[in-house]
Motif scaffolding. Sequence first.
Motif, PDB file in Angstrom:
ATOM      1  N   LYS A   1      -3.922  12.011  -8.993  1.00  0.00           N
ATOM      2  CA  LYS A   1      -5.162  11.319  -9.385  1.00  0.00           C
ATOM      3  C   LYS A   1      -5.781  10.608  -8.172  1.00  0.00           C
ATOM      4  O   LYS A   1      -6.985  10.689  -7.959  1.00  0.00           O
ATOM      5  N   GLU A   2      -4.956   9.934  -7.393  1.00  0.00           N
ATOM      6  CA  GLU A   2      -5.447   9.258  -6.181  1.00  0.00           C
ATOM      7  C   GLU A   2      -6.127  10.255  -5.247  1.00  0.00           C
ATOM      8  O   GLU A   2      -7.179   9.979  -4.680  1.00  0.00           O
ATOM      9  N   ARG A   3      -5.535  11.419  -5.101  1.00  0.00           N
ATOM     10  CA  ARG A   3      -6.078  12.442  -4.191  1.00  0.00           C
ATOM     11  C   ARG A   3      -7.374  13.030  -4.752  1.00  0.00           C
ATOM     12  O   ARG A   3      -8.319  13.265  -4.009  1.00  0.00           O
TER      13      ARG A   3
ATOM     14  N   ARG B   1      -2.735  17.808 -15.686  1.00  0.00           N
ATOM     15  CA  ARG B   1      -4.196  17.913 -15.822  1.00  0.00           C
ATOM     16  C   ARG B   1      -4.835  16.537 -15.974  1.00  0.00           C
ATOM     17  O   ARG B   1      -5.986  16.331 -15.594  1.00  0.00           O
ATOM     18  N   LEU B   2      -4.106  15.593 -16.548  1.00  0.00           N
ATOM     19  CA  LEU B   2      -4.644  14.249 -16.738  1.00  0.00           C
ATOM     20  C   LEU B   2      -4.861  13.513 -15.422  1.00  0.00           C
ATOM     21  O   LEU B   2      -5.468  12.447 -15.406  1.00  0.00           O
TER      22      LEU B   2
ATOM     23  N   HIS C   1     -11.034  15.010 -16.962  1.00  0.00           N
ATOM     24  CA  HIS C   1     -10.465  16.048 -17.834  1.00  0.00           C
ATOM     25  C   HIS C   1     -10.406  15.583 -19.285  1.00  0.00           C
ATOM     26  O   HIS C   1      -9.978  14.471 -19.583  1.00  0.00           O
ATOM     27  N   LEU C   2     -10.840  16.446 -20.158  1.00  0.00           N
ATOM     28  CA  LEU C   2     -10.679  16.235 -21.591  1.00  0.00           C
ATOM     29  C   LEU C   2      -9.740  17.327 -22.100  1.00  0.00           C
ATOM     30  O   LEU C   2      -9.990  18.517 -21.866  1.00  0.00           O
TER      31      LEU C   2
ATOM     32  N   SER D   1     -10.049  19.958 -12.749  1.00  0.00           N
ATOM     33  CA  SER D   1      -9.852  20.044 -11.303  1.00  0.00           C
ATOM     34  C   SER D   1      -8.429  20.440 -10.929  1.00  0.00           C
ATOM     35  O   SER D   1      -8.113  20.564  -9.754  1.00  0.00           O
ATOM     36  N   VAL D   2      -7.567  20.597 -11.921  1.00  0.00           N
ATOM     37  CA  VAL D   2      -6.177  21.001 -11.690  1.00  0.00           C
ATOM     38  C   VAL D   2      -6.025  22.430 -12.200  1.00  0.00           C
ATOM     39  O   VAL D   2      -6.177  22.702 -13.387  1.00  0.00           O
TER      40      VAL D   2
END
Length: 191
Positions: A75-77, A100-101, A106-107, A114-115
């Motif tokens: 997430k940081e990246r 994915r979260l 992302h929903l 983005s993953v």
Amino acid sequence: MAPIVQGTGEVIVIMGVSGAGKTTIGNLLAEAAKCTFLDADDFHPDSNKEKMREGIPLSEEDRMPWLQGLCDALKERIIAGKITVLACSALRKRYREILRLSDPDHLPGRHNCSVKFVLLNVPVEVLSDRVNNRLANGEHFMPPSLLQSQLELLEIDVSEGILQVDATQNPSVIVKTIGDSLIQTKASESY
């Protein structure tokens, strides 16, 4: 392979069971894409590594903090707009959903995350040889006895849109296949 467009955070997870070639392909893909490579094994606490060394499969209680740590790092990246290639088993659909979260936008159930995931497919007998060779050379902590438990955990849901690649091919061919597919996917998403 052309570099992935910088400026938007993205994660490419090279997934599969032990011996599939995640680290090798992940490193080569990150090099070709001129981005950072992370190995999920580096995020395991020593207690998880010790269990695996002893041939004890990880429990859900062992995996969840590890997966959450990975999610936080990714997430940081993503927020920083960085591209990352991650080598991670990601064997179950719910594990992939945790990863994915890491995309703040992302929903669950949506495909524009983005993953992205790439499964390295390898026949069982090839996996067994690879894992035995790595162990004999002192290159990994995962014993061959845990390979079957990983194969039993592997869940692939076609609705996830996971790219599947024959990982018995030459590594440069595998990296090109992944790169070509991701570039085409990005181009088609812009229309």
